[in-house]
Motif scaffolding. Structure first.
Motif, mmCIF file in Angstrom:
data_model
loop_
_atom_site.group_PDB
_atom_site.id
_atom_site.type_symbol
_atom_site.label_atom_id
_atom_site.label_comp_id
_atom_site.label_asym_id
_atom_site.label_seq_id
_atom_site.Cartn_x
_atom_site.Cartn_y
_atom_site.Cartn_z
ATOM 1 N N THR A 155 -10.183 8.612 -51.692
ATOM 2 C CA THR A 155 -9.288 8.446 -50.486
ATOM 3 C C THR A 155 -9.775 7.268 -49.557
ATOM 4 O OG1 THR A 155 -10.287 10.090 -49.157
ATOM 5 C CG2 THR A 155 -8.372 10.681 -50.705
ATOM 6 N N ALA A 156 -11.143 7.342 -49.663
ATOM 7 C CA ALA A 156 -11.809 6.269 -48.662
ATOM 8 C C ALA A 156 -12.144 4.915 -49.430
ATOM 9 C CB ALA A 156 -13.470 6.870 -48.520
ATOM 10 N N ASN A 157 -11.753 4.881 -50.555
ATOM 11 C CA ASN A 157 -11.833 3.759 -51.344
ATOM 12 C C ASN A 157 -10.334 3.061 -51.669
ATOM 13 O OD1 ASN A 157 -14.535 3.669 -51.802
ATOM 14 N ND2 ASN A 157 -14.445 4.867 -53.568
ATOM 15 N N THR A 158 -9.426 3.656 -51.443
ATOM 16 C CA THR A 158 -8.008 3.357 -51.577
ATOM 17 C C THR A 158 -7.336 2.910 -50.302
ATOM 18 O OG1 THR A 158 -8.058 4.860 -53.206
ATOM 19 C CG2 THR A 158 -5.660 3.768 -52.591
ATOM 20 N N LEU A 159 -6.852 1.590 -49.921
ATOM 21 C CA LEU A 159 -5.939 1.132 -48.915
ATOM 22 C C LEU A 159 -4.743 1.782 -48.589
ATOM 23 C CD1 LEU A 159 -6.889 -1.106 -46.683
ATOM 24 C CD2 LEU A 159 -5.229 -2.609 -48.154
ATOM 25 N N PRO A 160 -4.687 2.234 -47.360
ATOM 26 C CA PRO A 160 -3.468 3.061 -46.926
ATOM 27 C C PRO A 160 -2.210 2.050 -46.858
ATOM 28 C CG PRO A 160 -4.729 3.015 -45.408
ATOM 29 C CD PRO A 160 -5.642 2.595 -46.393
ATOM 30 N N GLY A 161 -1.016 2.402 -47.078
ATOM 31 C CA GLY A 161 0.008 1.708 -46.906
ATOM 32 C C GLY A 161 0.484 1.226 -48.265
ATOM 33 N N GLY A 162 1.533 0.424 -48.303
ATOM 34 C CA GLY A 162 2.195 -0.051 -49.660
ATOM 35 C C GLY A 162 2.597 -1.444 -49.311
ATOM 36 N N GLY A 163 2.835 -1.973 -50.505
ATOM 37 C CA GLY A 163 3.472 -3.452 -50.529
ATOM 38 C C GLY A 163 2.323 -4.483 -50.016
ATOM 39 N N ASP A 164 2.687 -5.308 -49.078
ATOM 40 C CA ASP A 164 2.043 -6.281 -48.397
ATOM 41 C C ASP A 164 1.482 -6.193 -47.147
ATOM 42 O OD1 ASP A 164 1.726 -7.775 -51.035
ATOM 43 O OD2 ASP A 164 3.418 -9.030 -50.518
ATOM 44 N N ALA A 165 2.109 -5.028 -46.605
ATOM 45 C CA ALA A 165 2.136 -4.844 -45.181
ATOM 46 C C ALA A 165 0.720 -4.355 -44.738
ATOM 47 C CB ALA A 165 2.951 -3.771 -44.790
ATOM 48 N N LEU A 166 0.165 -4.766 -43.624
ATOM 49 C CA LEU A 166 -1.486 -4.504 -43.458
ATOM 50 C C LEU A 166 -1.298 -3.055 -42.319
ATOM 51 C CD1 LEU A 166 -2.878 -7.986 -42.038
ATOM 52 C CD2 LEU A 166 -3.180 -7.081 -44.205
ATOM 53 N N PRO A 167 -2.566 -2.213 -42.905
ATOM 54 C CA PRO A 167 -2.267 -1.126 -41.928
ATOM 55 C C PRO A 167 -2.683 -1.338 -40.514
ATOM 56 C CG PRO A 167 -4.157 -1.332 -43.292
ATOM 57 C CD PRO A 167 -3.375 -2.229 -43.791
ATOM 58 N N PRO A 168 -2.202 -0.403 -39.529
ATOM 59 C CA PRO A 168 -2.341 -0.670 -38.053
ATOM 60 C C PRO A 168 -3.974 -1.004 -37.982
ATOM 61 C CG PRO A 168 -1.166 1.224 -38.418
ATOM 62 C CD PRO A 168 -1.623 0.533 -39.802
ATOM 63 N N ASP A 169 -4.872 -0.447 -38.504
ATOM 64 C CA ASP A 169 -6.333 -0.435 -38.298
ATOM 65 C C ASP A 169 -6.848 -1.590 -39.167
ATOM 66 O OD1 ASP A 169 -5.875 1.047 -40.432
ATOM 67 O OD2 ASP A 169 -7.500 2.616 -40.013
ATOM 68 N N ALA A 170 -6.407 -2.621 -39.495
ATOM 69 C CA ALA A 170 -6.787 -3.489 -40.673
ATOM 70 C C ALA A 170 -8.224 -4.014 -40.228
ATOM 71 C CB ALA A 170 -5.779 -4.425 -40.840
ATOM 72 N N GLU A 171 -8.288 -4.459 -38.831
ATOM 73 C CA GLU A 171 -9.558 -4.815 -38.447
ATOM 74 C C GLU A 171 -10.802 -3.942 -38.559
ATOM 75 O OE1 GLU A 171 -10.559 -7.829 -37.299
ATOM 76 O OE2 GLU A 171 -8.650 -8.963 -36.543
ATOM 77 N N THR A 172 -10.423 -2.783 -38.191
ATOM 78 C CA THR A 172 -11.599 -1.464 -38.367
ATOM 79 C C THR A 172 -11.811 -1.481 -39.954
ATOM 80 O OG1 THR A 172 -10.750 -0.512 -36.067
ATOM 81 C CG2 THR A 172 -12.175 0.742 -37.960
ATOM 82 N N ILE A 173 -11.041 -1.318 -40.815
ATOM 83 C CA ILE A 173 -11.297 -1.364 -42.152
ATOM 84 C C ILE A 173 -11.920 -2.469 -42.648
ATOM 85 C CG2 ILE A 173 -10.075 -1.209 -44.419
ATOM 86 C CD1 ILE A 173 -7.938 0.313 -43.295
ATOM 87 N N TRP A 174 -11.655 -3.442 -42.283
ATOM 88 C CA TRP A 174 -12.344 -4.975 -42.699
ATOM 89 C C TRP A 174 -14.062 -4.818 -42.285
ATOM 90 C CZ3 TRP A 174 -12.929 -8.278 -46.121
ATOM 91 C CH2 TRP A 174 -13.642 -9.419 -46.007
ATOM 92 N N GLN A 175 -14.124 -4.283 -40.990
ATOM 93 C CA GLN A 175 -15.632 -4.290 -40.469
ATOM 94 C C GLN A 175 -16.353 -2.958 -41.148
ATOM 95 O OE1 GLN A 175 -17.016 -6.394 -38.935
ATOM 96 N NE2 GLN A 175 -15.279 -7.751 -38.706
ATOM 97 N N GLU A 176 -15.592 -1.826 -41.487
ATOM 98 C CA GLU A 176 -16.300 -0.688 -41.340
ATOM 99 C C GLU A 176 -15.768 0.003 -42.947
ATOM 100 O OE1 GLU A 176 -15.579 1.750 -38.217
ATOM 101 O OE2 GLU A 176 -16.235 0.258 -36.868
ATOM 102 N N GLY A 177 -14.893 -0.319 -43.341
ATOM 103 C CA GLY A 177 -14.114 0.355 -44.738
ATOM 104 C C GLY A 177 -15.230 0.095 -45.707
ATOM 105 N N ALA A 178 -14.967 1.149 -46.913
ATOM 106 C CA ALA A 178 -15.515 0.894 -48.395
ATOM 107 C C ALA A 178 -15.177 -0.502 -49.068
ATOM 108 C CB ALA A 178 -15.136 2.121 -49.092
#
Length: 519
Positions: A155-178
């Protein structure tokens, strides 16, 4: 008992009680108040340590100063109906992975999530292909639980949402995500805002490991433009072999890049066409610039000599449409023009690889026809069977063309050497058309009717299991009509009977899926 007290007991034991005058150190636990029958210092120390160990094993009161985690957010989608949940639960219990994939897809497309009772999914139901769907199906509560369950690392390695839409916390995921999430996010951003994605990549380029840099660089293939060339061209000189290879590969997809132009010029020099015959004059030697542009100097599996290998290296990196433009002939005409060339198989094989790389549907159809028509003797020179060559082309070939092959092989499974019936059927998109489904069922019944007590064949073409998953729902009723077999003690026919029963059970389960989760 505190760690300091435990360490003092250990220290005394290590140096010996004879070298530690005075009373044995206290454990700091209530067991210090016990009257232990120690007759000497050594026995007293061991009894104290044993009592302390038992005390520790008995447990301890929970801490009361630990804040409770934030509760899971409210769900935004309803759970699937109880009858659908019950069916999915039975599929989970029997590890029916093939039907689980279909069930999960139906739940997602119906706008539902899984009910809480199904959230403890077996780990083996989660694979890379269905992780994004499952992340959607487990809902807010499942994603919240994933923070606390080690087996739910996906669950921590999978990007939430679907299609090409960016999740609301995209910036945080980019800086801190897996890493896997960041790669998926970068790919998704390339489809939305290629320039921003390139800026993100450039900003972290120096701090990422080589493997991650290579994977991130590969995302530039989406939304590729001349603005990406400076970053890619710099990466061609990266210290990592992997990064250099990815950079060169992506640059070949950019038609007007300098690197693509150099490769195209080499390929132009390697092919000749006089208006009727197309032939090759592969390079006899290569230089350092060759490998700098991502072309390999040799292959471990090289079987046709270096010139054939170098010719293939060039042609597979040039858009097939280039040859139509350069020579003024259609793909089919150019393929036919190679018939007298000693390099024909190498040329066609490289063109097939290039067709997949550049996703050229017109060339895919022409090459599909050429490889199916190629004589067996000539095909052997490719050192691959027809299936291996045709499989990558199949997704670009119109379904009607794929069906024509399948129908011909259902009528005559030996129509093409190098392609088995189950392989031809696997080329088809699922579910099959009703025409193919009925042709398959007719063949299955004819085969069952041809068996006699001495027959030693069962599912000789290996198609029954895949057919059960590929038949369209319009064919379910016909598929469930009984297939009569002669009563026989022949173990082969007994096995075949079990296969037919499993086939019918799969169809019945799919029929239930359609009923409880209509689309």
């Amino acid at each position: 008992m505190s760690a300091t007290r435990a360490n003092s007991l250990t220290a005394v034991a290590l140096v010996g009680v004879a070298h530690s005058p005075g009373a044995a150190p206290a454990t700091g636990a209530p067991v210090d108040q016990l009257a232990l029958p120690g007759e000497d210092a050594g026995r007293d120390l061991l009894l104290r340590a044993g009592a302390a160990a038992i005390y520790r094993a008995a447990g301890r009161l929970p801490r009361r100063d630990v804040p409770a985690p934030d509760p899971a957010p409210d769900e935004t989608r309803p759970p699937c109906p109880p009858d659908a949940a019950a069916l999915i639960e039975s599929l989970l219990a029997t590890r029916n992975h093939a039907l689980l994939s279909e069930a999960f897809a139906r739940v997602a497309r119906s706008g539902y999530i899984l009910p809480p009772s199904l959230l403890p999914l077996p780990a083996d139901t989660v694979v890379r292909e269905n992780a994004p769907t499952l992340l959607q199906l487990i809902g807010e509560r499942g994603r919240w639980l994933g923070r606390f369950h080690p087996a739910w690392f996906w669950t921590a390695n999978t990007l939430p949402g679907g299609g090409d839409a960016l999740p609301p916390d995209a910036e945080t995921i980019w800086q801190e995500g897996a890493t896997a999430q960041r790669l998926a996010l970068l790919s998704r951003l390339r489809a939305n805002d290629p320039a921003r994605a390139r800026d993100w990549l450039a900003s972290v380029w120096k701090q990422e490991k080589a493997e991650t840099r290579a994977a991130m660089l590969g995302t530039l293939a989406t939304g590729l433009s001349p603005d990406d060339e400076p970053l890619l061209d710099a990466a061609v000189d990266d210290r990592s072999d992997r990064v250099r290879a990815v950079a060169a590969r992506v640059l070949t997809l950019l038609p007007h890049s300098a690197l693509a132009g150099r490769i195209r010029a080499r390929a132009d020099a390697a092919l000749t066409f006089d208006g009727a015959a197309l032939d090759a004059n592969p390079p006899a030697a290569i230089d350092a610039d060759w490998t700098r542009d991502g072309l390999r100097a040799q292959s471990i599996t090289q079987q046709h000599g270096p010139r054939a290998f170098w010719l293939a290296e060039l042609l597979e990196r040039v858009p097939p449409a280039h040859w139509v433009e350069r020579f003024g002939k259609s793909p089919a005409e150019l393929i036919a023009a190679t018939v007298a060339s000693q390099w024909r198989v190498t040329i066609l094989h490289a063109w097939a690889d290039a067709t997949v790389r550049f996703q050229d549907a017109a060339w895919a159809v022409a090459l599909w026809d050429a490889w199916l028509a190629m004589p067996s003797k000539e095909l052997k020179r490719a050192n691959e069977d027809r299936t291996a060559i045709c499989r990558p082309l199949a997704p670009m070939v119109p379904p009607a063309v794929l069906e024509a092959l399948a129908l011909r092989m259902l009528a005559d499974p030996s129509a093409y050497d190098g392609i088995l019936l189950y392989e031809a059927l696997d080329f088809l998109p699922r579910p099959w058309s009703l025409v193919v489904a009925r042709a398959y069922l007719d063949r299955l019944r004819a085969y069952a009717g041809s068996l006699d007590p001495k027959s030693r064949l069962t599912d000789r073409d290996g198609t029954i299991d895949s057919a059960a998953l590929a038949l369209p729902e319009e064919a379910f009723a016909e598929a469930l009509e009984p297939i009569a077999l002669l009563e026989s003690q022949n173990p082969y026919q007994t096995s075949f009977q079990r296969q037919l029963e499993a086939f019918a059970e799969t169809i019945r389960l799919r029929e239930r899926l359609v009923k409880v989760l209509p689309l």
